[in-house]
Write a protein that holds these residues in place. Structure first.
Motif, PDB file in Angstrom:
ATOM      1  N   ARG A 164     -10.387   3.630  -4.267  1.00 49.12           N
ATOM      2  CA  ARG A 164      -9.595   3.242  -5.431  1.00 49.12           C
ATOM      3  C   ARG A 164      -8.187   3.770  -5.200  1.00 49.12           C
ATOM      4  NH1 ARG A 164     -13.938   1.467  -5.956  1.00 49.12           N
ATOM      5  NH2 ARG A 164     -15.227   1.116  -7.804  1.00 49.12           N
ATOM      6  N   PRO A 165      -7.167   2.999  -5.517  1.00 48.45           N
ATOM      7  CA  PRO A 165      -5.804   3.529  -5.359  1.00 48.45           C
ATOM      8  C   PRO A 165      -5.631   4.810  -6.163  1.00 48.45           C
ATOM      9  CG  PRO A 165      -5.760   1.156  -5.780  1.00 48.45           C
ATOM     10  CD  PRO A 165      -7.175   1.603  -6.017  1.00 48.45           C
ATOM     11  N   VAL A 166      -4.988   5.803  -5.553  1.00 47.14           N
ATOM     12  CA  VAL A 166      -4.749   7.070  -6.248  1.00 47.14           C
ATOM     13  C   VAL A 166      -3.331   7.129  -6.823  1.00 47.14           C
ATOM     14  CG1 VAL A 166      -6.434   8.340  -4.878  1.00 47.14           C
ATOM     15  CG2 VAL A 166      -4.056   8.204  -4.079  1.00 47.14           C
ATOM     16  N   THR A 203       0.851  -1.195   0.000  1.00 49.37           N
ATOM     17  CA  THR A 203       0.000   0.000   0.000  1.00 49.37           C
ATOM     18  C   THR A 203       0.883   1.240   0.000  1.00 49.37           C
ATOM     19  OG1 THR A 203      -1.513  -1.240   1.446  1.00 49.37           O
ATOM     20  CG2 THR A 203      -2.039   1.069   0.999  1.00 49.37           C
ATOM     21  N   HIS A 204       0.902   1.951  -1.121  1.00 45.88           N
ATOM     22  CA  HIS A 204       1.658   3.195  -1.171  1.00 45.88           C
ATOM     23  C   HIS A 204       1.106   4.153  -0.124  1.00 45.88           C
ATOM     24  CE1 HIS A 204       3.068   7.113  -2.653  1.00 45.88           C
ATOM     25  NE2 HIS A 204       4.080   6.427  -3.179  1.00 45.88           N
ATOM     26  N   VAL A 205       1.978   4.991   0.431  1.00 46.27           N
ATOM     27  CA  VAL A 205       1.561   5.886   1.499  1.00 46.27           C
ATOM     28  C   VAL A 205       0.419   6.811   1.058  1.00 46.27           C
ATOM     29  CG1 VAL A 205       3.345   7.613   0.973  1.00 46.27           C
ATOM     30  CG2 VAL A 205       2.386   7.461   3.289  1.00 46.27           C
ATOM     31  N   ASP A 206       0.400   7.225  -0.193  1.00 44.54           N
ATOM     32  CA  ASP A 206      -0.700   8.078  -0.668  1.00 44.54           C
ATOM     33  C   ASP A 206      -2.015   7.314  -0.728  1.00 44.54           C
ATOM     34  OD1 ASP A 206       1.032  10.168  -0.852  1.00 44.54           O
ATOM     35  OD2 ASP A 206       1.198  10.152  -3.043  1.00 44.54           O
ATOM     36  N   ASN A 207      -1.948   6.021  -1.056  1.00 44.33           N
ATOM     37  CA  ASN A 207      -3.147   5.189  -1.048  1.00 44.33           C
ATOM     38  C   ASN A 207      -3.625   4.952   0.382  1.00 44.33           C
ATOM     39  OD1 ASN A 207      -3.083   5.009  -3.847  1.00 44.33           O
ATOM     40  ND2 ASN A 207      -1.855   3.142  -3.826  1.00 44.33           N
ATOM     41  N   THR A 208      -2.677   4.829   1.306  1.00 41.95           N
ATOM     42  CA  THR A 208      -3.026   4.705   2.721  1.00 41.95           C
ATOM     43  C   THR A 208      -3.778   5.939   3.189  1.00 41.95           C
ATOM     44  OG1 THR A 208      -1.062   3.343   3.139  1.00 41.95           O
ATOM     45  CG2 THR A 208      -2.089   4.403   5.039  1.00 41.95           C
ATOM     46  N   VAL A 209      -3.261   7.110   2.867  1.00 45.10           N
ATOM     47  CA  VAL A 209      -3.898   8.362   3.282  1.00 45.10           C
ATOM     48  C   VAL A 209      -5.273   8.511   2.631  1.00 45.10           C
ATOM     49  CG1 VAL A 209      -3.745  10.883   3.129  1.00 45.10           C
ATOM     50  CG2 VAL A 209      -1.758   9.537   3.847  1.00 45.10           C
ATOM     51  N   GLU A 245       4.075   4.681 -10.519  1.00 45.67           N
ATOM     52  CA  GLU A 245       4.229   6.103 -10.155  1.00 45.67           C
ATOM     53  C   GLU A 245       5.008   6.250  -8.841  1.00 45.67           C
ATOM     54  OE1 GLU A 245       0.043   7.761 -12.132  1.00 45.67           O
ATOM     55  OE2 GLU A 245       0.088   6.991 -10.070  1.00 45.67           O
ATOM     56  N   GLY A 246       4.745   5.369  -7.901  1.00 47.34           N
ATOM     57  CA  GLY A 246       5.444   5.433  -6.630  1.00 47.34           C
ATOM     58  C   GLY A 246       6.939   5.153  -6.788  1.00 47.34           C
ATOM     59  N   MET A 247       7.267   4.179  -7.614  1.00 50.68           N
ATOM     60  CA  MET A 247       8.681   3.869  -7.867  1.00 50.68           C
ATOM     61  C   MET A 247       9.386   5.037  -8.576  1.00 50.68           C
ATOM     62  SD  MET A 247       9.498   0.938  -6.565  1.00 50.68           S
ATOM     63  CE  MET A 247       8.725  -0.586  -5.970  1.00 50.68           C
ATOM     64  N   ALA A 248       8.666   5.654  -9.502  1.00 51.31           N
ATOM     65  CA  ALA A 248       9.231   6.802 -10.222  1.00 51.31           C
ATOM     66  C   ALA A 248       9.543   7.939  -9.251  1.00 51.31           C
ATOM     67  CB  ALA A 248       8.273   7.276 -11.314  1.00 51.31           C
ATOM     68  N   GLU A 249       8.654   8.162  -8.280  1.00 53.98           N
ATOM     69  CA  GLU A 249       8.895   9.179  -7.250  1.00 53.98           C
ATOM     70  C   GLU A 249      10.164   8.869  -6.453  1.00 53.98           C
ATOM     71  OE1 GLU A 249       4.674  11.150  -5.766  1.00 53.98           O
ATOM     72  OE2 GLU A 249       5.639   9.566  -4.591  1.00 53.98           O
ATOM     73  N   LEU A 250      10.314   7.600  -6.087  1.00 47.94           N
ATOM     74  CA  LEU A 250      11.492   7.213  -5.301  1.00 47.94           C
ATOM     75  C   LEU A 250      12.786   7.380  -6.085  1.00 47.94           C
ATOM     76  CD1 LEU A 250      10.125   4.036  -3.473  1.00 47.94           C
ATOM     77  CD2 LEU A 250      11.037   6.088  -2.379  1.00 47.94           C
ATOM     78  N   GLY A 310     -17.475   1.257  13.969  1.00 46.91           N
ATOM     79  CA  GLY A 310     -17.200  -0.078  14.479  1.00 46.91           C
ATOM     80  C   GLY A 310     -16.712  -1.051  13.444  1.00 46.91           C
ATOM     81  N   GLN A 311     -16.285  -0.537  12.279  1.00 49.24           N
ATOM     82  CA  GLN A 311     -15.846  -1.415  11.198  1.00 49.24           C
ATOM     83  C   GLN A 311     -14.374  -1.187  10.855  1.00 49.24           C
ATOM     84  OE1 GLN A 311     -17.861  -3.841   9.549  1.00 49.24           O
ATOM     85  NE2 GLN A 311     -19.088  -3.372  11.359  1.00 49.24           N
ATOM     86  N   ALA A 312     -13.751  -2.245  10.323  1.00 49.71           N
ATOM     87  CA  ALA A 312     -12.376  -2.172   9.828  1.00 49.71           C
ATOM     88  C   ALA A 312     -12.395  -2.338   8.315  1.00 49.71           C
ATOM     89  CB  ALA A 312     -11.514  -3.258  10.462  1.00 49.71           C
ATOM     90  N   TYR A 313     -11.422  -1.704   7.646  1.00 44.51           N
ATOM     91  CA  TYR A 313     -11.332  -1.767   6.190  1.00 44.51           C
ATOM     92  C   TYR A 313      -9.874  -1.965   5.767  1.00 44.51           C
ATOM     93  CZ  TYR A 313     -16.001   0.339   6.321  1.00 44.51           C
ATOM     94  OH  TYR A 313     -17.330   0.589   6.567  1.00 44.51           O
ATOM     95  N   PHE A 314      -9.657  -2.928   4.870  1.00 45.91           N
ATOM     96  CA  PHE A 314      -8.346  -3.122   4.265  1.00 45.91           C
ATOM     97  C   PHE A 314      -8.211  -2.231   3.032  1.00 45.91           C
ATOM     98  CE2 PHE A 314      -8.105  -7.500   6.192  1.00 45.91           C
ATOM     99  CZ  PHE A 314      -6.875  -7.338   6.813  1.00 45.91           C
ATOM    100  N   VAL A 315      -7.016  -1.683   2.815  1.00 48.45           N
ATOM    101  CA  VAL A 315      -6.698  -1.012   1.555  1.00 48.45           C
ATOM    102  C   VAL A 315      -5.312  -1.463   1.094  1.00 48.45           C
ATOM    103  CG1 VAL A 315      -8.128   1.041   1.918  1.00 48.45           C
ATOM    104  CG2 VAL A 315      -5.766   1.024   2.754  1.00 48.45           C
ATOM    105  N   THR A 316      -5.129  -1.530  -0.227  1.00 49.69           N
ATOM    106  CA  THR A 316      -3.843  -1.906  -0.822  1.00 49.69           C
ATOM    107  C   THR A 316      -3.651  -1.115  -2.113  1.00 49.69           C
ATOM    108  OG1 THR A 316      -4.691  -3.674  -2.264  1.00 49.69           O
ATOM    109  CG2 THR A 316      -4.190  -4.277   0.028  1.00 49.69           C
ATOM    110  N   ASP A 317      -2.587  -1.459  -2.829  1.00 45.59           N
ATOM    111  CA  ASP A 317      -2.334  -0.840  -4.127  1.00 45.59           C
ATOM    112  C   ASP A 317      -3.201  -1.436  -5.233  1.00 45.59           C
ATOM    113  OD1 ASP A 317      -0.405   0.933  -3.181  1.00 45.59           O
ATOM    114  OD2 ASP A 317       1.205  -0.528  -3.389  1.00 45.59           O
ATOM    115  N   GLY A 318      -4.049  -2.382  -4.898  1.00 39.34           N
ATOM    116  CA  GLY A 318      -5.035  -2.879  -5.862  1.00 39.34           C
ATOM    117  C   GLY A 318      -4.823  -4.280  -6.355  1.00 39.34           C
TER     118      GLY A 318
END
Length: 319
Positions: A305-307, A200-206, A312-317, A219-227
């Protein structure tokens, strides 16, 4: 315009969250333990409030007047005793919940983790119905599972957001540690590293945190990832390449890695040694076992949805 309170605002996820909230026009107050943390919060456009997770009175004063709160602070280090993890991740979370309730905060969003489900088993296509493991052999998963239970059972409107393997520009822990391991000759794949993993890229986390605050069911939990998942070996190799580092082909069988981790954990805990053993449970589980996540719940209920793509994340790094 909403007044928002954030713990961990000088950290990787918390800092990116503060910047996003400020950009979205909110007034942001963030807990800061020292001068360096306060300076980072201020540089991001937030207002630093001195205090720590162990002081309920300070927390209540800091959070007062906020409509919304995010709890991103946590102990994530490889080393540390159960007492230290419980103090920071469980008791600290309980203090945040109490302070938020007493201050009249409308909603608290807690940064969870898939690690809260871990006790040595692969996680394959798991969703939010998988049980939390406060009984985990590893301190970090156990403490995060116990903390999440506190949050979800609180007499306060709460939502938990669980990213998996947060990465991206600004990370000063995982990537730097991997680089140091390769350069120091301490890096080896576990079981070849060819298992699948979600990230999960940090921007997708946010993005997930913002949506959880706006649309999550209490009272609910939600998973998020890069898709979609990727081979662990491919992801880590590309991640290291952004720093001009190539990992070796050396590999340690999973069974042997688990045995070494078990022995190391026993010795370190028995002798109360500082730091972490050469191999610990969490490192072996993350680096040697599949972890794939079903994000259907977040997609359907939050509109997640992943943003940012991995490319793109690798390119930033790479800069």
């Amino acid at each position: 315009m909403t007044t928002v309170f954030v713990t961990g605002g000088s950290g990787f996820v918390g800092g990116r969250l503060v910047a996003r909230l400020v950009k979205d026009g909110h007034v942001v107050r963030a807990l800061a333990r020292g001068d360096a943390a306060a300076a980072k919060v201020e540089a991001l456009g937030g207002s630093a409030v001195r205090g720590d997770l162990g002081d309920v009175a300070a927390l209540r004063a800091a959070i007062g007047g906020s409509e919304l709160a995010f709890h991103a602070a946590a102990r994530t280090s490889r080393g540390g005793s159960r007492t230290q993890f419980w103090a920071d991740n469980v008791e600290g979370t309980a203090n945040v919940v109490r302070a938020a309730r007493e201050a009249g905060v409308r909603r608290l969003v807690h940064v969870g983790t898939e690690a809260a489900l871990m006790d040595g088993q692969p996680l394959v296509g798991v969703n939010e119905n998988a049980p939390l493991r406060p009984d985990s052999r590893a301190h970090y998963p156990a403490s995060k599972a116990a903390a999440e239970r506190l949050v979800l059972d609180a007499d306060l409107e709460t939502v938990v957001l669980r990213p998996r393997f947060v990465w991206g520009a600004g990370d000063t822990t995982v990537l730097s540690e991997l680089v140091a391991m390769v350069k120091g000759g301490r890096f080896a794949w576990i079981g070849g590293g060819r298992h699948r993993t979600d990230t999960t890229h940090v921007d997708n986390t946010v993005e997930g945190l913002i949506l959880a605050a706006e649309r999550g069911r209490p009272g609910q939990a939600y998973f998020v990832t890069d898709g979609h998942p990727v081979l662990f070996r491919d992801f880590i190799t590309e991640l290291l390449a952004t720093r001009g580092v190539t990992p070796p082909d050396r590999s340690l069988p999973l069974g042997l890695a688990l045995a070494v981790a078990s022995a190391g954990e026993t010795i370190w805990r028995g002798l109360r040694l500082s730091g972490a053993p050469p191999l610990d449970y969490m490192s072996v589980w993350v680096a040697g076992q599949e972890c794939t996540i079903d994000i259907s719940k977040a997609t359907e209920e939050l509109g997640y949805r992943p943003v940012k793509t991995r490319e793109e994340g690798m390119a930033e790094l790479r800069g």
